[in-house]
Design a protein around this motif. Structure first.
Motif, PDB file in Angstrom:
ATOM      1  N   GLY A 463      54.097  38.691  46.065  1.00  0.00           N
ATOM      2  CA  GLY A 463      53.503  38.667  47.395  1.00  0.00           C
ATOM      3  C   GLY A 463      54.066  39.691  48.360  1.00  0.00           C
ATOM      4  N   ARG A 464      55.041  40.505  47.910  1.00  0.00           N
ATOM      5  CA  ARG A 464      55.569  41.529  48.818  1.00  0.00           C
ATOM      6  C   ARG A 464      54.555  42.657  49.014  1.00  0.00           C
ATOM      7  N   LEU A 465      53.719  42.896  48.004  1.00  0.00           N
ATOM      8  CA  LEU A 465      52.658  43.887  48.086  1.00  0.00           C
ATOM      9  C   LEU A 465      51.314  43.160  48.035  1.00  0.00           C
ATOM     10  N   TRP A 466      50.290  43.819  48.530  1.00  0.00           N
ATOM     11  CA  TRP A 466      48.975  43.196  48.524  1.00  0.00           C
ATOM     12  C   TRP A 466      47.887  44.262  48.501  1.00  0.00           C
ATOM     13  N   VAL A 467      46.669  43.794  48.202  1.00  0.00           N
ATOM     14  CA  VAL A 467      45.479  44.654  48.173  1.00  0.00           C
ATOM     15  C   VAL A 467      44.404  43.959  48.988  1.00  0.00           C
ATOM     16  N   ALA A 468      43.764  44.677  49.872  1.00  0.00           N
ATOM     17  CA  ALA A 468      42.780  44.067  50.764  1.00  0.00           C
ATOM     18  C   ALA A 468      41.556  43.568  49.994  1.00  0.00           C
ATOM     19  N   HIS A 469      41.116  44.341  48.985  1.00  0.00           N
ATOM     20  CA  HIS A 469      39.909  43.958  48.228  1.00  0.00           C
ATOM     21  C   HIS A 469      40.298  43.237  46.934  1.00  0.00           C
ATOM     22  N   ARG A 474      45.691  39.142  47.936  1.00  0.00           N
ATOM     23  CA  ARG A 474      45.577  39.470  49.356  1.00  0.00           C
ATOM     24  C   ARG A 474      46.929  39.328  50.047  1.00  0.00           C
ATOM     25  N   ASN A 475      46.975  39.761  51.272  1.00  0.00           N
ATOM     26  CA  ASN A 475      48.185  39.622  52.069  1.00  0.00           C
ATOM     27  C   ASN A 475      48.539  38.146  52.210  1.00  0.00           C
ATOM     28  N   ARG A 476      49.807  37.820  51.961  1.00  0.00           N
ATOM     29  CA  ARG A 476      50.219  36.421  52.020  1.00  0.00           C
ATOM     30  C   ARG A 476      49.981  35.816  53.396  1.00  0.00           C
ATOM     31  N   GLU A 477      50.027  36.609  54.423  1.00  0.00           N
ATOM     32  CA  GLU A 477      49.787  36.092  55.770  1.00  0.00           C
ATOM     33  C   GLU A 477      48.357  35.584  55.926  1.00  0.00           C
ATOM     34  N   ASP A 478      47.415  36.128  55.126  1.00  0.00           N
ATOM     35  CA  ASP A 478      46.033  35.647  55.191  1.00  0.00           C
ATOM     36  C   ASP A 478      45.914  34.231  54.660  1.00  0.00           C
ATOM     37  N   PHE A 479      46.852  33.825  53.786  1.00  0.00           N
ATOM     38  CA  PHE A 479      46.817  32.483  53.223  1.00  0.00           C
ATOM     39  C   PHE A 479      47.414  31.446  54.176  1.00  0.00           C
TER      40      PHE A 479
END
Length: 980
Positions: A463-469, A474-479
């Motif tokens: 979860g340190r890295l993420w991809v928008a699509h 996805r970004n962990r903050e979105d969860f």
């Protein structure tokens, strides 16, 4: 209210027959009802009682007085202390419509607690359905939700035509809103360009359109599939799909629109209205990009793991070779030392030449040898990295993985095939420095590529890295709950979870539980029930088999002999007539026997090893196209799971099911299903040495399967275990929550232990590894004197307190439904180690494991109960293998929706057999009781409903729907069937 309790909602007439379970759950009269009816109507109270129980069960007035089940009449007559009457007397009671109207009105005002829906109520319903339409996939779904909304608000359900009109408007409004999102976020110009591109032809040998190419599911886990996924991602990014923010539509609706395009030929999609084309195709392209991004990362990770596995396989041979070289070197050294023709000075000089001071000794650790292997597999690692080239991986600016990616891009831009000597080493992990500083600069470049690939893989998994699509990365903050909302509502959210904002209060309670457990463990050691092994671990005796009376086995055999053999299709129809699971899957009752039989065929095609052609050959008078069309309905996981819930509740409501369990305990484990190696998510089963996929099932103590999900073999199963139990507790009534879940070692991690406890249930693992049985205590806790020899590890309270706030934010996000436990726990594996939140949950889980182990070691009955629960799960797996004994064909399971449908239908067929066995066993037990030969309750507790030797799962299937027309088909269709 469970789905089974809801099965009469919206009906306008009784079914022809009722079971005792239907009567007990849906058509009961309370003492207050009886008193009110008798005081008002005296000897004529039976008619109003019939109207009352039907109104409560359905939410509508009874329209047909000529079809009232005899069982219901008998029950109501007994409750009202009346002579058992006939339907004719009820018809005569309501010859005058005014009498019927008056009785209905009095019941509404005095007993039913329902009011007719006003125009304002219907407007409010329309607004509620607009909000619910974001997750609905059809108008039928909204009609059912409308009926439930009306009953929850104590309103009478109006005619179905009115509800369908309101639901259709809400669904159309949601579709219009989704179309507006596409127009704003995509723009019509870009949407038309995308439509033109996807319907254009493809060059090359295969031909076809771009849409047909995009619809092809991923192939087997090879580099070709990885390259194909990368091509599709690149094509979609050229269209700008990665910049489309369609989150306002909702993930389920996006998937529903995408499924419509997948299941429809491209020519049929082109015939749709332009706005419908634009909406569905844009959602399909977005869902396809997210899905193939996840597939690319998954396949790349598998290749990395394969390369690491090859490196580990070479470690033993390299170590053996190195040992031989050392033996030869030792012989040369001995020859120099014991030589008689050299002086001591000459011997020293010779040894110095053999061992120069500037040459460092080789690193022979396993990890170093694997890294060396990866550095040598330069081109294989480059193929994996190519999957990441067209994907914008995001993360913190100072993340080393992103710096490595940029460094590799700079090297590629300069067309260098070796690593520059002045490459800055601080950006890489220190363990790679020896290889990066080596003389072989090409090998050093391979080491840089390998370290970059591993850093990306770990960063995405942790979860340190993420991809928008992406769906999964996805970004962990979105969860999670937004930080400002968490700061504002922290106390309210933790209170709703029955948790503590102050970690010290929670740790005080946990410390007390540890002390009680340690005292129980000390007493067991003093009593000689346990002993301390020489390895400084607790040693306990094996559980001895329970002595079961031979009369129990004879009684069980007698019961199933009376039940006798039965064909599978007969079981399906009979259970469907009692639970109406087909109505849940279709969204309504079947309109014809052909539609119903096609649905049964689709369930068999998904839930057994037979394909569509095989099932069509087994069932006379059904066409292959009808089964294929019905299979698309089964790719809606919510409907299949709701159908499963109906069958499960029906099974649990039988009296004998209470002897097996009350639904508060369960177990979960994985069953591997043989599959083709062409499935991208298939792996080799280490036991059977064949390619397989995993189906993870949760089984209640009463034997029913309450949750199922497909997983990947050879991965930790803790996330799936917690996810299923949390789902069950979220949907279940308060008096039937899961209290503990038994798992094996694969279903356990320390973080899962903490997550389960904070979610309201206990995880009870049957641990295999002695290292996992180590006791972990807080600093300052005292150990009884007879336990001082134990190997005990101490942790600080500070390590739990520091990350507590973020851990509670994670748990609140799960509790409020923003993220599922599986999505989050898959991010909290070993790749996420290092963060304060990870340390807090990890150490709390280890402390809770100590509490569990104290009970497990000292309480033999508790230990036996866990073993019994796991054994019941294994017996259910035996039944599942009898239903699905073959392997998944290459044509199925290649899409995630298909795998979910296969898992769901398999669980549904399993529950159907368990429910039918339970129902028939109940009939035999009741018959024995009436004949004055009751079966002992203790005997019934040792009989399970997973017997299948008398069931014929194969051969020609003749579905005799005519026997159950009243229960299974719509009223308009029943007359046609009977007339035919």
């Amino acid at each position: 209210m469970s789905g089974f309790h809801q099965r009469f909602i919206g009906s306008t007439a009784f079914p022809k027959t009722l079971t005792d379970i239907d009567l007990g759950l849906c058509f009961r009269l309370s003492k207050e009802d009886v008193d009110a009816l008798k005081s008002r109507y005296r000897d004529n109270a039976l008619g109003p009682a019939v109207l009352l129980v039907f109104l409560r069960a359905s939410g509508r007035h009874l329209e047909n007085l000529t079809l009232i089940p005899a069982l219901l009449l008998k029950y109501l007559s007994a409750e009202l202390q009346l002579r058992q009457t006939s339907i004719a007397s009820l018809k005569s009671l309501y010859k005058r419509p005014a009498t019927l109207t008056a009785h209905r009105q009095w019941i509404l005002e005095n007993l039913a607690n329902l009011a007719p829906a006003t125009a304002q109520n219907l407007d409010e319903l329309g607004n509620a359905l607009k909000a619910l339409a974001t997750t609905a996939v059809s108008v039928e779904d909204l009609v059912k939700r409308a009926e439930l909304w009306l009953l929850d608000n104590q309103l009478l359900i109006p005619h179905e035509r009115i509800l369908r009109s309101i639901a259709a408007r809400a669904f159309e409004a949601e579709t219009a809103a989704a179309l507006e999102v596409v127009r704003v976020k995509v723009t019509e110009a870009h949407a038309h360009r995308a439509l033109k591109a996807v319907f254009s032809g493809r060059k090359g040998r295969t031909g076809g359109t771009q849409l047909e190419w995009l619809k092809e599911p991923p192939g087997k886990h090879g580099l070709h599939s990885l390259r194909e996924a990368s091509k599709k991602i690149a094509f979609l990014k050229e269209l700008g799909v990665h910049d489309w923010d369609l989150s306002a539509i909702g993930g389920e609706r996006i998937r529903a629109y995408a499924r419509a395009v997948v299941h429809r030929p491209p020519s049929a999609t082109r015939l749709l209205a332009e706005t419908t084309q634009m909406l569905e195709v844009c959602c399909f392209l977005r869902a396809t990009l997210l899905e193939f991004t996840d597939n690319a990362f998954y396949t790349a990770g598998r290749h990395l793991n394969r390369l690491i596995g090859q490196g580990r396989g070479r470690v033993q041979s390299l170590r053996a070779q190195t040992a031989m070289e050392y033996a030869q070197q030792e012989q040369r050294v001995r020859a120099v030392i014991h030589s008689n023709d050299k002086t001591d000075r000459q011997k020293v000089e010779t040894l110095k030449e053999m061992y120069p001071s500037e040459k460092a000794p080789p690193n022979l650790s396993g990890s170093a040898l694997v890294r060396d292997h990866l550095a040598g597999e330069r081109f294989a690692v480059a193929s994996v990295l190519s999957a990441f080239e067209g994907i914008e991986i995001e993360g913190p600016d100072d993340d080393p993985a992103l710096q490595l990616v940029q460094a590799l891009r700079d090297i590629k831009a300069q067309n260098l095939n070796e690593l520059p000597a002045d490459f800055p080493l601080p950006t890489t992990d220190r363990v790679w420095h020896d290889l990066l500083k080596g003389d072989d600069r090409k090998r050093a470049l391979g080491a840089l590529q390998a370290s970059t690939a591993l850093a990306i893989h770990k960063g995405l998994r942790g979860g340190r890295l993420w991809v928008a699509h992406s769906w999964k990365h996805r970004n962990r903050e979105d969860f999670l709950i937004p930080k400002d909302q968490w700061d504002r509502d922290r106390n309210k959210l933790t209170s709703a979870m029955n948790a503590f904002s102050d970690p010290k209060l929670y740790l005080k309670r946990t410390r007390h539980a540890c002390e009680i457990g340690l005292r129980a463990l000390s007493e067991a050691l003093d009593a000689g029930r346990l002993e301390i092994h020489e390895s400084q671990h607790i040693s306990f005796p094996r559980l001895s088999p329970q002595d079961i009376d031979m009369q129990v086995e004879r009684a069980r055999d007698a019961i199933f002999k009376i039940i006798g053999p039965e064909r599978f299709e007969k079981i399906l129809i009979e259970v469907d007539a009692k639970t109406n699971f087909s109505e849940v899957i279709l969204g309504r009752k079947a309109k014809s026997t052909r539609e119903l039989i096609a649905l049964y065929g689709a369930m068999l095609a998904m839930g057994t090893e037979n394909d569509v052609a095989g099932v069509a050959a087994m069932i006379p008078r059904v066409e292959l196209s009808h089964i294929a069309a019905a299979m698309r309905l089964l790719e809606n996981p919510e409907r299949v799971r709701a159908a499963n819930d109906r069958v499960l509740v029906f099974q649990m409501e039988h009296a004998i099911a209470a002897h097996w369990g009350n639904g508060e305990k369960g177990s979960s484990d994985m069953m591997s299903m043989d599959a083709s190696n062409r499935l991208f998510n298939a792996r080799v089963d280490p036991r059977r040495r064949t390619f397989a996929v995993g189906i993870y099932t949760h089984v209640l103590d009463s034997y029913g399967v309450f949750y199922d999900q497909p997983i990947v073999l050879n991965t930790r199963q803790a996330a799936a275990a917690i996810h299923g139990a949390h789902w069950y507790n979220t949907k279940s009534p308060v008096d039937r929550k899961l209290q503990w879940l038994a798992v094996d070692t694969h279903g356990y991690t320390s973080i899962a232990m903490a997550t389960a406890k904070l979610s309201g249930f206990d995880l009870c693992p049957q641990l295999r590894n002695m290292a996992e049985r180590k006791l972990v205590l807080l600093h300052g806790m005292k150990v009884p004197e007879n336990m001082e020899r134990l190997k005990i590890q101490y942790i600080s309270e500070k390590s739990i307190v520091q990350g507590w706030d973020e851990a509670m934010r994670v748990m609140a996000s799960i509790h409020t439904g923003r993220v599922t436990p599986r999505e989050l726990l898959e991010r909290l594996g070993s790749h996420a180690a290092g963060s304060p939140m990870f340390k807090s949950l990890e150490n709390l889980g280890r402390l809770l494991r100590t509490v569990f182990l104290c009970d497990y070691f000292s309480n033999e009955s508790f230990r036996r109960e866990i073993h019994t629960s796991l054994n019941r799960g294994e017996s259910v797996h035996q039944l599942q293998r009898a239903i699905y004994f073959g392997r998944i064909s290459p044509s199925r399971g290649r899409r995630e929706d298909e795998m979910v449908a296969i898992s769901g239908c398999h669980a549904l067929l399993t529950n159907v057999v368990i429910a039918w066995n339970t129902h028939r066993m109940q009939q035999v037990v009741d018959r024995f009781a009436k004949e004055k030969h009751p079966i002992e309750d203790d005997w019934i507790a040792h009989m399970g409903p997973v017997h299948f030797s008398g069931i014929n799962f194969r051969g020609t299937m003749d579905f005799a729907v005519e026997e159950y027309v009243d229960a299974l088909l719509e009223r308009a269709s029943r007359r046609r069937v009977v007339g035919a």
